[in-house]
Design an enzyme around this catalytic site. Structure first.
Site, mmCIF file in Angstrom:
data_model
loop_
_atom_site.group_PDB
_atom_site.id
_atom_site.type_symbol
_atom_site.label_atom_id
_atom_site.label_comp_id
_atom_site.label_asym_id
_atom_site.label_seq_id
_atom_site.Cartn_x
_atom_site.Cartn_y
_atom_site.Cartn_z
ATOM 1 N N SER A 1 -80.571 56.733 -52.938
ATOM 2 C CA SER A 1 -80.971 55.532 -53.990
ATOM 3 C C SER A 1 -80.180 54.461 -53.842
ATOM 4 C CB SER A 1 -81.141 56.245 -55.451
ATOM 5 O OG SER A 1 -79.593 56.670 -55.673
ATOM 6 N N PRO B 1 -75.165 65.747 -69.009
ATOM 7 C CA PRO B 1 -73.600 65.646 -68.717
ATOM 8 C C PRO B 1 -73.074 66.222 -70.073
ATOM 9 C CG PRO B 1 -74.673 63.657 -69.411
ATOM 10 C CD PRO B 1 -76.003 64.670 -69.226
ATOM 11 N N PRO B 2 -71.725 66.642 -69.698
ATOM 12 C CA PRO B 2 -70.742 67.260 -70.951
ATOM 13 C C PRO B 2 -70.699 66.246 -72.030
ATOM 14 C CG PRO B 2 -69.848 67.294 -68.577
ATOM 15 C CD PRO B 2 -70.935 66.342 -68.423
ATOM 16 N N GLY B 3 -70.666 67.053 -73.084
ATOM 17 C CA GLY B 3 -70.352 66.264 -74.587
ATOM 18 C C GLY B 3 -71.607 65.722 -74.978
ATOM 19 N N GLY C 1 -74.014 67.723 -76.347
ATOM 20 C CA GLY C 1 -74.449 68.471 -77.428
ATOM 21 C C GLY C 1 -75.333 69.633 -77.244
ATOM 22 N N LYS C 2 -75.454 70.074 -75.827
ATOM 23 C CA LYS C 2 -76.193 71.313 -75.389
ATOM 24 C C LYS C 2 -75.850 72.343 -76.261
ATOM 25 C CE LYS C 2 -74.763 70.864 -71.387
ATOM 26 N NZ LYS C 2 -73.945 69.679 -71.327
ATOM 27 N N THR C 3 -74.629 72.827 -76.259
ATOM 28 C CA THR C 3 -74.360 74.063 -77.016
ATOM 29 C C THR C 3 -74.562 73.887 -78.631
ATOM 30 O OG1 THR C 3 -72.622 74.468 -75.591
ATOM 31 C CG2 THR C 3 -72.292 75.609 -77.657
ATOM 32 N N LYS D 1 -79.691 56.192 -65.202
ATOM 33 C CA LYS D 1 -79.220 54.689 -64.580
ATOM 34 C C LYS D 1 -79.286 53.825 -65.671
ATOM 35 C CE LYS D 1 -80.185 56.503 -59.836
ATOM 36 N NZ LYS D 1 -80.986 56.522 -58.731
#
Length: 828
Positions: free
Chosen positions: A732, A389-391, A393-395, A775
């Site tokens: 699910s 998800p965004p934010g 720390g991928k980059t 989840k």
């Protein structure tokens, strides 16, 4: 038909012959351009042999011919006008209908037969005349004649006209080549005013209708008035021609002057032993670069071909810059320049720990990757894809990999890219062509083994300009990228030394062939405890520095941070939390600036948050919502991480209906219908079991009173998933929807702080689902205490760190019967 040659000398003589000497009939010679006016001597060329014998006979008899203009608006046999572009006067048989009636009567001065068969006749124009009666059409046109005299009224107005014409002619004589010295002399001594007007009209270019109109004007004053209009037009045209000619001459002279100066400069430089001109210096520099650089053989061949072409192209040509730019691109690329990998494992681990909190699995995989690089520096073939998800720390994780390897880092976003040429470049045939983003990146970093981050790879677009995702296949395939061909370069470039790291929020949006070429490392979101640590170690110090504050000005306690995270920033990443911390820093900065004395330390309490940053976005104890029958808490996975999902049911009047709302996808629709059918079957089985326990000997009245109700058959049920504007899909929520229907039908409440996930089969089996880690984190953030998961997903819990599982109790189940036992704290 005939033509007169304007290049011949034209004389003007007085036409003083007596009218009684004119013959009664003469031969008409049709002419196709400007006429010979009375008083002039000019040659006539007869180009048709059939005129010669009969003409000789007529000339011997009379000594005169008549010249008449051919009409420009000729008609065909049907009476229709013939367009000028379709008119062929050379092959057309000219009759008396095709010529004007008014012409010029001429005396033949001399006749000469030329070697090519044509006849040259020198004629002297005598008078204007009209063909009054055509007596013969073939082989020559014979006509009777009426001779006209000029109508001359000598007065001051005629003198004014005459002087005006002479003044205009003087101005025009500097430009018009027909006004030679003999013509000027003839105009100064004209036999009569009419003869002067005719001479000037002959010298200027008049089209056929204008020339015929001038010829038919007998009043000399009117002739002068028309002539002034023609002279004014001729002067305007001549001025424009002169302006155009001057501009062309100026440009030509400028280019010639520059050329001569350049050639002189070359000679001067050569004599003085100075450097060559700019083009020669460029070519010399390029050839030196080729010799110094260790370029592949194909590259050297391609560059030399362009250099040979560049030498023969003038540097003023647009092609020169195109070829020069291509050679510069080829020479600027790092064909053999690379940085040495300096893999220090302890230092690499320290860098990853310093820049990122948590993410153990991702860190471990990256350290494994670095270890392989240390053992085998030439190892190729791994394309990493950081998914989460965004934010989270991928980059920044990709930047840390580059730092740990000691390589240069370059990042560009693929989000919204719709043009295949952005990846593979434009062909050089296009205006403004340039290489693709990959080659541009290598030129900027100046090495052939950087770390290139392809951000947002799941957000590539498609358009009529191509499919960028397909173009990336060659870039990211370890078997192909060693010979990657950019359309602009048109020769292979080795990308196998480049470490590509891609990022994505949702793997489902990445094309399958592209995903198959990458190794996926999934990054889950953070728990409240992790976010508190991240805020303390990284976010708050960073925002204090950004807003000009120091530690003594600002502090947030752990309780304030927990409330801020749980009520305002419950997203998986830390970006929203950072925005709220920045908002509090701005409040502290305003307080410090406005304080008259030394401001107190900004340290808000949990109760102050609503006043400082607004109302809470989330409820703190969301797990307490399931307080009545028919409401159950489920767990869902989204591209932004895990979320809790409430399933609500409501009984309606009616029988056996089932309504679904909440913007559900096809798979979730099927799951809901399956859950409805399964629960209906359970309830029917329970009714039969209850009836089997009753005594068989009962009255009919007792049986009617004690007959249990089939709830779903007797009521219409509405099932809804809140957040109706958000699309939802997936299997699910199967056991969650079934439990909600069962709870509503039996009027039993679900035990509090319980959430669940799992797919339901038609036989009651609980099937495995994905996204267990996300989840579990969502349940932890929402204050859930107990979680029901499929038995086959128990192994996925090992991927969830112990600190995330702390405080949660898990119930692995295989059948829906187990779900009922756990949810209602009792056995069936």
């Amino acid at each position: 038909m005939s033509d007169h040659e304007n290049d011949y000398q034209v004389e003007i003589r007085p036409s003083d012959m007596d009218e009684t000497t004119f013959p009664e009939s003469v031969v008409i010679i049709p002419i196709m351009n400007s006429p010979i006016f009375p008083g002039m001597i000019a040659p006539i060329i007869l180009t048709e042999d059939k005129f010669t014998p009969e003409l000789d006979e007529q000339l011997l008899k009379t000594g005169y011919i008549a010249l008449n203009l051919v009409k420009s608006d000729l008609k065909d046999e049907s009476g229709q006008f013939v367009p000028e572009e379709e008119l062929d006067l050379e092959s057309r048989e000219i009759s008396s209908k095709d010529i004007y009636k008014v012409g010029v009567l001429c005396k033949v001065v001399k006749k000469l037969k030329l070697p090519d068969g044509s006849v040259n006749i020198l004629v002297h124009g005598i008078k204007r005349y009209r063909a009054s009666n055509i007596s013969q059409e073939a082989p020559l046109i014979l006509t009777k004649i009426d001779v006209f005299e000029d109508i001359l009224e000598t007065d001051e107005e005629l003198d004014a006209y005459t002087r005006s014409v002479i003044n205009q002619v003087k101005k025009l004589s500097e430009i018009n080549p027909y006004f030679n010295e003999e013509m000027k002399l003839a105009m100064l001594n004209p036999p009569s005013p009419g003869a002067l007007a005719d001479l000037v009209a002959f010298a200027i270019s008049l089209d056929i209708p204008e020339a015929q109109d001038f010829l038919e004007t007998l009043v000399v004053k009117k002739r002068f008035a028309k002539l002034l209009v023609y002279l004014k037009r001729e002067k305007d045209v001549a001025d424009i021609q002169k302006k155009i000619s001057d501009e062309v001459n100026d440009k030509v002279n400028k280019y010639q002057r520059e050329y001569f100066l350049r050639e002189q400069l070359k000679v001067i430089r050569s004599e003085l032993g100075m450097d060559e001109d700019e083009k020669s210096r460029d070519l010399k520099r390029m050839r030196e670069q080729i010799e110094e650089a260790n370029l592949p053989e194909d590259t050297v061949k391609s560059i030399n071909e362009e250099l040979d072409r560049l030498e023969v192209i003038p540097d003023s040509s647009p092609e020169y810059n195109v070829a020069r730019t291509y050679i510069n691109w080829m020479l600027d690329l790092p064909w053999d320049k690379s940085t040495d990998d300096k893999v220090d494992m302890p230092m690499a681990a320290k860098i990853l720990e310093k820049d990122h909190y948590g993410l153990e699995k991702a860190k471990e995989r990256i350290l494994e990757f670095l270890a392989v690089r240390k053992l085998k520096p030439g190892y190729d073939g791994t394309i990493l894809c950081l998914s989460g998800p965004p934010g989270v720390g991928k980059t920044s994780l990709g930047r840390s990999v580059a730092e740990a390897l000691g390589r240069k880092f370059y990042r560009f976003s693929l989000g919204g890219m719709r043009d295949e040429a952005e990846i593979k470049g434009h062909r050089r045939t296009y205006v403004g062509a340039m290489p693709g983003r990959i080659i541009q990146a290598l030129k900027r970093v100046e090495v052939n083994n950087p770390v290139i981050m392809l951000d947002e790879i799941d957000k590539l677009g498609q358009s009529f300009q191509g499919d960028p995702a397909s173009a990336l296949l060659e870039v990211l395939d370890p078997e192909q990228n060693s010979t990657f061909i950019d359309n602009y370069l048109d020769i292979p470039f080795d990308l196998s030394k480049v470490l590509f790291i891609a990022t994505a929020n949702y793997l489902g949006d990445i094309p399958e062939p592209l995903l198959d070429r990458m190794e996926v490392i999934e990054l889950s979101g953070y728990t409240i405890e992790e976010k508190v640590s991240i805020a303390t170690k990284w976010v708050i110090p960073k925002q204090l520095k950004k807003h000009g504050l120091v530690k003594s000005d600002f502090s947030l306690s752990a309780s304030v941070l927990k409330k801020l995270i749980s009520d305002y920033a419950r997203e998986p990443g830390v970006r929203i939390m950072e925005q709220y911390v920045a908002k509090l820093c701005r409040k502290a900065a305003l307080l410090k600036v406005n304080a008259k004395r030394k401001a107190k330390k900004f340290s808000p309490s949990p109760a102050d948050l609503e006043k400082l940053v607004g109302s809470a976005r989330y409820q703190s104890d969301v797990a307490q919502k399931a307080v009545k029958p028919g409401v159950v808490t489920g767990l869902a996975w989204t591209s932004f991480g895990g979320e809790i999902l409430f399933i609500e049911t409501l009984p309606l009047s009616g029988k056996g209906g089932f309504k679904l709302t909440g913007q559900l996808g096809d798979v979730m629709h099927e799951s809901a219908n399956l859950a409805y059918s399964y629960v209906k079957k359970i309830l029917q089985d329970e009714i039969e079991a209850e009836l089997s326990k009753k005594p068989k000997k009962r009255t009919k009245k007792d049986a009617d009173e004690e007959m249990p109700e089939d709830y779903l058959s007797e009521h219409e049920v509405h099932l809804h998933l809140p957040a109706g504007a958000t699309p939802k899909d997936g299997p699910s929520a199967g056991i969650t929807m079934a439990l909600a229907l069962y709870s509503l039908a039996t009027n039993k409440k679900i035990r509090p702080q319980l959430a669940m996930t799992g797919e339901l089969s038609l036989t009651g089996k609980v099937l495995p689902v994905g996204g267990i880690k996300e989840k579990v984190l969502a349940a932890k953030r929402a204050g859930i205490k107990e979680v029901i998961i499929p038995k086959d997903c128990e192994k996925d819990l090992k991927e969830v760190p112990d600190r995330h599982r702390k405080g949660l109790k898990f119930y692995p189940v295989e059948h829906f019967d187990e779900v009922l036992k756990i949810a209602f704290k009792k056995k069936r």
